[in-house]
Design a protein around this motif. Sequence first.
Motif, PDB file in Angstrom:
ATOM      1  N   ASP A 183       0.866  -1.187   0.000  1.00  0.00           N
ATOM      2  CA  ASP A 183       0.000   0.000   0.000  1.00  0.00           C
ATOM      3  C   ASP A 183       0.899   1.232   0.000  1.00  0.00           C
ATOM      4  O   ASP A 183       1.206   1.801   1.056  1.00  0.00           O
ATOM      5  N   PRO A 220       4.896  -0.002   3.233  1.00  0.00           N
ATOM      6  CA  PRO A 220       3.853  -0.403   2.285  1.00  0.00           C
ATOM      7  C   PRO A 220       3.415  -1.854   2.484  1.00  0.00           C
ATOM      8  O   PRO A 220       2.219  -2.176   2.325  1.00  0.00           O
ATOM      9  N   ALA A 222      -0.356  -2.902   3.737  1.00  0.00           N
ATOM     10  CA  ALA A 222      -1.130  -3.728   2.814  1.00  0.00           C
ATOM     11  C   ALA A 222      -1.747  -4.922   3.527  1.00  0.00           C
ATOM     12  O   ALA A 222      -2.832  -5.395   3.151  1.00  0.00           O
TER      13      ALA A 222
END
Length: 454
Positions: free
Chosen positions: A202, A278, A282
């Motif tokens: 993410d 990230p 996620a």
Amino acid sequence: MSERKSIHGEWSSGMAFFLAATGSAIGLGNIWRFPYLAGENGGGAFILVYLACIVLIALPILIAEITLGRRGRESPLNTFRRLALDEGRSRAWAGVGFIGMLSGIIILSFYSVVAGWSLEYIWLSLRGAYQGASADRTDQLFSMLTSSPWQQMFWYTLFLALTLIIVARGVRKGLERAVWIMVPLLFVLLAVLVAYALVVGDAHAAIVYLYSVDFSRLSGHAVLLAMGHSFFTLSLGIGAMIVYGAYMPNRLSIMRAAISVAVADTVVAVLAGLAIFPLLFARHLPVAQGPKLIFASLPAAFGSLPFGFLFGAAFFALLTLAAWTSAISIIEPVVSWLVELGWSRPRSVLAVGSVVWMSSMLIDFSLNVWSGITWQGRTLFDLFNFVSSDIMLPLGGLLIALFAGWVISERSLRQELRMNRGALRLWLWVLRYVTPVGVLLIFLNALGLIRGAL
């Protein structure tokens, strides 16, 4: 400039020095501490304060350490003694070099244990040990590792052996050859891991977390954290930059080299978060700092992602390289001192390595069989970290700033730095009046003496 020559040799080029000094500066804190601190304390606001602290606290001391090293051309202890006598001052200043070398040995004792964990996790990654595992399961795997003294001993012994082999080969054949391979590989791995995390993780959530400017979350305590990390991130106070400066050719610009190292270290710290967060966001995994982030949360993320076993192994290889390049710089000051006493380099390396190994064993056992032995609530692991990082390093940094700023003559500094008078006096003013105050605040905050006032 000083016409002295180091008996240990010197770097072959400016790039060799840059790689060695950058490898020393880039350590575990860049990867597992700075991104979390930035994200939790205002993102871009924290980074802006951190950059100011680099300029006003860390960079002046880095320049001073390299300058002292090249001026003295010896180990930190002998450099301080020689330069103090040159200026007609007490040889007791050699104690500053001793404090740095001792703190380095203590730091390397627990650094080796953590680096051993990284080696173990390369192996765990490649054999898919945490593929499909939950966060609770990866936390259990980490607990199993730290609860086994003999398993830990195998891995930190291997890490120390690899470190000692490099240092035993000397400046050109050992340190320089190693950094020419390890530091570029470290940057390549970081770039690959950032790209992977941005693709499969993410990216938006991570960028907002790390870089959005939010001054409302920038407390006085956060400013002190930025100050502290700016000091610790460049391997200051342990003699590493002094001894690396002792091997620096006269033709190189100290100011340019120091700025390049500070920039490279900062880039790694800022980018490291993009290789980690990230993936965590996620998979909605807990965000933390330190060992739990790297050895519990992150494996759970890799274990649920495409080719996670491969990129997980690459990440722990990155972590190992960061620890390895720092370890060779931490051990070199003490080895160089023993060589100057008349010992051979292999004998010196073996002696220092034996002391570090035995100290690492204490750290190892404090995590399992001796975990019940504490002092004021601190295990040996915590105590070693507190004494070295929170007391000895800031004290050493403060004394280095005072020594370079007030003991060494302006004429001697100008000979090494080759700066115009205005630039030299600006740097000296910051080193004399701003940097010591910053380091003193870091010291008091580490001791918990000013937290209650914030």
